[in-house]
Design an enzyme around this catalytic site. Structure first.
Site, PDB file in Angstrom:
ATOM      1  N   ARG A 260      14.732  -6.070   5.498  1.00 33.71           N
ATOM      2  CA  ARG A 260      12.862  -5.904   5.000  1.00 33.71           C
ATOM      3  C   ARG A 260      13.011  -4.587   4.346  1.00 33.71           C
ATOM      4  O   ARG A 260      13.227  -3.662   5.928  1.00 33.71           O
ATOM      5  CB  ARG A 260      11.790  -5.975   5.634  1.00 33.71           C
ATOM      6  CG  ARG A 260      10.912  -6.059   4.304  1.00 33.71           C
ATOM      7  CD  ARG A 260      10.113  -4.889   5.467  1.00 33.71           C
ATOM      8  NE  ARG A 260       8.119  -4.808   5.164  1.00 33.71           N
ATOM      9  CZ  ARG A 260       7.525  -3.650   5.113  1.00 33.71           C
ATOM     10  NH1 ARG A 260       8.143  -2.828   5.646  1.00 33.71           N
ATOM     11  NH2 ARG A 260       6.263  -3.632   4.752  1.00 33.71           N
ATOM     12  N   ASP A 262      11.076  -0.734   4.326  1.00 34.38           N
ATOM     13  CA  ASP A 262       9.579  -0.156   4.057  1.00 34.38           C
ATOM     14  C   ASP A 262       9.609   1.339   3.413  1.00 34.38           C
ATOM     15  O   ASP A 262      10.228   1.568   2.773  1.00 34.38           O
ATOM     16  CB  ASP A 262       9.947   0.736   5.259  1.00 34.38           C
ATOM     17  CG  ASP A 262       8.020   1.349   6.384  1.00 34.38           C
ATOM     18  OD1 ASP A 262       7.785   0.595   6.263  1.00 34.38           O
ATOM     19  OD2 ASP A 262       8.095   1.983   6.084  1.00 34.38           O
ATOM     20  N   VAL A 264       9.137   1.606  -0.451  1.00 34.00           N
ATOM     21  CA  VAL A 264      10.358   2.340  -0.719  1.00 34.00           C
ATOM     22  C   VAL A 264       9.913   3.107  -1.795  1.00 34.00           C
ATOM     23  O   VAL A 264      10.201   4.333  -2.624  1.00 34.00           O
ATOM     24  CB  VAL A 264      11.423   1.250  -1.885  1.00 34.00           C
ATOM     25  CG1 VAL A 264      11.564   0.222  -0.657  1.00 34.00           C
ATOM     26  CG2 VAL A 264      10.729   0.103  -2.510  1.00 34.00           C
ATOM     27  N   GLU A 297       8.755  -3.531   0.317  1.00 31.93           N
ATOM     28  CA  GLU A 297       7.248  -3.426   0.220  1.00 31.93           C
ATOM     29  C   GLU A 297       7.305  -2.109  -0.590  1.00 31.93           C
ATOM     30  O   GLU A 297       8.133  -0.816  -0.478  1.00 31.93           O
ATOM     31  CB  GLU A 297       6.884  -2.749   1.357  1.00 31.93           C
ATOM     32  CG  GLU A 297       5.500  -2.313   2.013  1.00 31.93           C
ATOM     33  CD  GLU A 297       5.138  -1.521   2.925  1.00 31.93           C
ATOM     34  OE1 GLU A 297       4.316  -1.404   3.281  1.00 31.93           O
ATOM     35  OE2 GLU A 297       5.958  -0.586   4.031  1.00 31.93           O
ATOM     36  N   HIS A 325      -3.292 -10.711  -0.089  1.00 33.26           N
ATOM     37  CA  HIS A 325      -3.609 -10.351   1.248  1.00 33.26           C
ATOM     38  C   HIS A 325      -5.115  -9.414   0.990  1.00 33.26           C
ATOM     39  O   HIS A 325      -6.051 -10.056   1.819  1.00 33.26           O
ATOM     40  CB  HIS A 325      -3.080  -9.350   2.529  1.00 33.26           C
ATOM     41  CG  HIS A 325      -3.672  -9.057   3.293  1.00 33.26           C
ATOM     42  ND1 HIS A 325      -4.422  -7.776   3.263  1.00 33.26           N
ATOM     43  CD2 HIS A 325      -3.948  -9.452   4.939  1.00 33.26           C
ATOM     44  CE1 HIS A 325      -4.940  -7.698   4.358  1.00 33.26           C
ATOM     45  NE2 HIS A 325      -4.629  -8.358   5.318  1.00 33.26           N
ATOM     46  N   HIS A 326      -4.869  -8.705   0.546  1.00 34.68           N
ATOM     47  CA  HIS A 326      -6.291  -7.580   0.082  1.00 34.68           C
ATOM     48  C   HIS A 326      -7.270  -8.342  -0.363  1.00 34.68           C
ATOM     49  O   HIS A 326      -8.668  -8.905   0.115  1.00 34.68           O
ATOM     50  CB  HIS A 326      -6.416  -7.089  -0.905  1.00 34.68           C
ATOM     51  CG  HIS A 326      -5.193  -5.392  -0.382  1.00 34.68           C
ATOM     52  ND1 HIS A 326      -4.493  -5.973   1.260  1.00 34.68           N
ATOM     53  CD2 HIS A 326      -4.316  -4.916  -1.401  1.00 34.68           C
ATOM     54  CE1 HIS A 326      -4.019  -5.005   1.329  1.00 34.68           C
ATOM     55  NE2 HIS A 326      -3.754  -3.918  -0.279  1.00 34.68           N
ATOM     56  N   HIS A 391       1.744  -6.888  10.656  1.00 35.23           N
ATOM     57  CA  HIS A 391       1.965  -5.806  11.462  1.00 35.23           C
ATOM     58  C   HIS A 391       0.443  -4.414  10.916  1.00 35.23           C
ATOM     59  O   HIS A 391       0.056  -4.222  11.766  1.00 35.23           O
ATOM     60  CB  HIS A 391       3.422  -5.030  11.679  1.00 35.23           C
ATOM     61  CG  HIS A 391       3.858  -4.138  10.534  1.00 35.23           C
ATOM     62  ND1 HIS A 391       4.159  -4.797   9.772  1.00 35.23           N
ATOM     63  CD2 HIS A 391       3.399  -3.276  10.042  1.00 35.23           C
ATOM     64  CE1 HIS A 391       4.794  -3.443   9.328  1.00 35.23           C
ATOM     65  NE2 HIS A 391       4.326  -2.474   8.974  1.00 35.23           N
ATOM     66  N   ASP A 392       0.777  -4.107   9.919  1.00 36.67           N
ATOM     67  CA  ASP A 392      -0.003  -3.030   9.146  1.00 36.67           C
ATOM     68  C   ASP A 392      -1.486  -3.315   9.165  1.00 36.67           C
ATOM     69  O   ASP A 392      -2.309  -2.476   9.356  1.00 36.67           O
ATOM     70  CB  ASP A 392       0.715  -2.825   7.470  1.00 36.67           C
ATOM     71  CG  ASP A 392       1.409  -1.826   7.467  1.00 36.67           C
ATOM     72  OD1 ASP A 392       1.732  -1.129   8.611  1.00 36.67           O
ATOM     73  OD2 ASP A 392       2.261  -1.959   6.738  1.00 36.67           O
ATOM     74  N   GLY A 395      -2.660  -3.984  12.356  1.00 38.56           N
ATOM     75  CA  GLY A 395      -2.607  -3.062  13.751  1.00 38.56           C
ATOM     76  C   GLY A 395      -2.723  -1.768  12.634  1.00 38.56           C
ATOM     77  O   GLY A 395      -3.712  -0.414  13.269  1.00 38.56           O
TER      78      GLY A 395
END
Length: 602
Positions: A260, A262, A264, A297, A325-326, A391-392, A395
């Site tokens: 994955r 991160d 990009v 991502e 998600h949002h 995680h984002d 976190g």
């Protein structure tokens, strides 16, 4: 550009050569480099910026490079750092680990149920070995693939992993390289794929010695971390080769099933051929014995990187779908601060994200003040990874609170049912499956001025939110460099046995079993996006039609009020979360049905 002619031949780091070890370092900024091996120091030979020297050495020996000013630095391609990022590198035998599951040939992408985990907080011990002991539980849950947060060597004993500075070295806080291989081997024995999160858009602030001897950064581009990694300026050819070799290293030597990448969008490359295109070509040229899943991502939502060839082969396999998600998060929580405001009270964005992938496909996103995204309806649903937590999104909240910490499980389960049975690839975050009580706050292990800067930056980050506008309110934000913040994020496995958590765990097992039985077999027959419509009072309806004419349908009411809605006449119910009685669709209700043509057994 770098070409890999179908084989993996490392150029960075030590190599065996005629019974000796060839030590090598690309350091064009240094005229002379010394090799410190044990108690001896040798002068290396400079061949156009490459400093090389063959020396008799045993595996397990520790070595460093000595710069012209006397500073000692680790090997940037170090395979292991037993004394952390400032210490010497250890000479590792890449063939020492004896793989048990040598017949593993990977899994098809459409079978994927991802589980994101952080090695340091996944278990009390926080090691590769202890994490491997829990893999059987993840298989029982219905997970088919693990996604590890970055493990490349970082400063200190605790870190999310995105501050890595030695990309070839698994961090010693988690164990040795052979322990990571054993973790992957155990996963393969259980039928689980393993993907690793890698970071090529920046290096961490502490322990990064590369700029002292190589042009690793360029002022041509700026990123949130400062000057960009040099992928298109003078001297970039070796930096690109270093990164591409790291990709192949993880996939070949550790037999990972995918990576994955991160952020990009912060890999700045204005050259003739983008680094991502070279990475994809190199992977395709070197690995042909199993599927390799490359996941992005990408804040820009660039559909071009997800394009499929006529035979269905992807450029990049999939992208994390923040839009899903949002939209789900806003529906459950009612939050509308920051970028969430662009999704608030707009159920059509949720419908579009579930059906077509991107919610913004070239329209102006008000929060950004610019256009975002590209059309994505031509892509198959499995080109996107959907999630309610990661995680984002946990976190990067001030307190690291999970969505079920503040909102009713009824609402959370309805939103989870929407993404867990959608034909996009679902991803859970560690502990989500039992409604873990533990937070997941940002943490790291640095000292001095850097620690002060991290604390200050963390508090300033949330000062724009009304609830943290006052300084005393920001004092409640956990200290990111405190060990206690790290310890508070460790999962409490024993709480799985208590009634509320056990009930949630059983719910996830049951819904993932339905996914395996009903959704996975259908996914290869869903080559294009679904269709969505917004019904009365914001009800979201999405249909996906397969090549066999099977219709998968979702009807979703993510609100705390019942809504009028007539049931469709046809369709086999495969999951109902909430209630649908007569012409009333209950609050927090997700209904999945499947309509199959007569004579079909799908």
């Amino acid at each position: 550009m770098t070409t890999f002619p179908g084989r993996y031949e490392p150029r960075f780091g030590p190599a065996l050569c005629d019974g000796k070890v060839l030590f090598r370092l690309w350091a064009p900024k240094q005229r002379r480099i010394g090799l410190q091996l044990g108690q001896k120091t040798y002068s290396m030979q400079n061949h156009g910026g490459w400093h090389c020297l063959p020396v008799a050495a045993d595996f397990g020996a520790r070595y460093s490079f000595v710069l012209e000013d006397g500073m000692t630095v680790p090997d940037p391609a170090s395979r292991f750092q037993p004394e952390d990022v400032h210490g010497p590198s250890e000479l590792i035998d890449p063939t020492a680990y004896r793989w048990r599951n040598t017949n593993w040939r990977g899994r098809a992408w459409h079978e994927t149920v991802l589980y994101e985990l952080h090695i340091g907080t996944f278990t009390p011990e926080g090691t590769f070995a202890s994490a491997a002991q829990q893999l059987g539980r993840l298989k029982e849950l219905g997970v088919t693939a693990i996604q590890l947060m970055p493990v490349a060597d970082f400063p200190g004993q605790r870190n999310w992993g995105y501050d890595g500075v030695l990309p070839f070295a698994p961090d010693a806080a988690y164990g040795r390289p052979e322990h990571l291989k054993a973790f992957i081997d155990e996963a393969h024995g259980l039928g689980l794929s393993v993907l690793l999160d890698v970071v090529y858009n920046h290096y961490g602030a502490e322990g990064n010695y590369l700029p002292l001897y190589a042009p690793v950064f360029t002022e041509r581009h700026r990123t949130p971390w400062g000057p960009a990694v040099n992928y298109d300026d003078e001297g970039s050819a070796e930096i690109r080769a270093f990164t591409i070799e790291n990709v192949l290293y993880w996939l070949k030597e550790f037999r990972l099933d995918g990576l994955r990448f991160d952020a990009v969008h912060e890999i700045r490359d204005a050259g003739e051929r983008h680094l991502l295109a070279e990475i994809r070509a190199a992977v395709g040229a070197v690995i042909d014995d199993r599927p390799v899943h490359l996941v992005l991502e990408n804040e820009e939502n660039s559909a071009e990187w997800l394009a499929r060839q006529p035979d269905g082969t992807p450029t990049f396999t999939a992208q994390w779908n923040d839009d899903v998600h949002h939209a789900l998060h806003v529906a459950v929580t009612g939050e509308d601060a920051g970028y969430y405001g662009d999704y608030a009270r707009r159920p059509e964005l949720l419908g579009r994200a579930l059906a077509q992938g991107f919610a913004f496909q070239g329209e102006t996103m008000p929060y950004r003040g610019s256009i975002r995204g590209q059309p994505s309806a031509h892509l198959p649903p499995h080109a996107f990874v959907a999630f309610l937590q990661n995680h984002d999104q946990i976190g990067n909240r001030a307190l690291g609170d999970r969505i079920h910490h503040r909102h009713p499980l009824q609402a959370v389960k309805a939103a989870a049912a929407a993404y867990l049975l959608a034909p996009q690839i679902p991803m859970l975050f560690q502990g989500e499956e039992w409604a873990a009580s533990t937070p997941f706050t940002f943490f790291c292990d640095v000292e001095g001025e850097l620690a002060d800067a991290v604390r200050k930056g963390r508090r300033e980050e949330f000062s724009r939110f009304p609830e943290y506008a006052e300084p005393q309110a920001r004092d409640a934000i956990p200290d990111p460099v405190s060990e206690q913040t790290f310890l508070s994020a460790k999962l409490l496995w024993q709480e799985r046995e208590s009634p509320l958590h056990a009930e949630m765990l059983d719910w996830y097992r049951r819904i993932l079993a339905v996914r395996a039985a009903r959704i996975m077999p259908l996914m290869p027959m869903l080559p294009k996006a679904g269709r969505y419509r917004i019904g009365q009072d914001g009800i979201v309806c999405v249909d996906w039609r397969s090549t066999s004419e099977t219709m998968l349908r979702l009807v979703l009411n993510l609100s705390d009020a019942s809504k009028p809605m007539e049931k469709p006449a046809d369709g086999d119910p495969i999951w109902t979360e909430g209630q649908w009685e007569g012409a009333v669709l209950g609050a927090w209700t997700a209904v999945w049905t499947m309509e199959t043509p007569r004579g079909s057994s799908t």
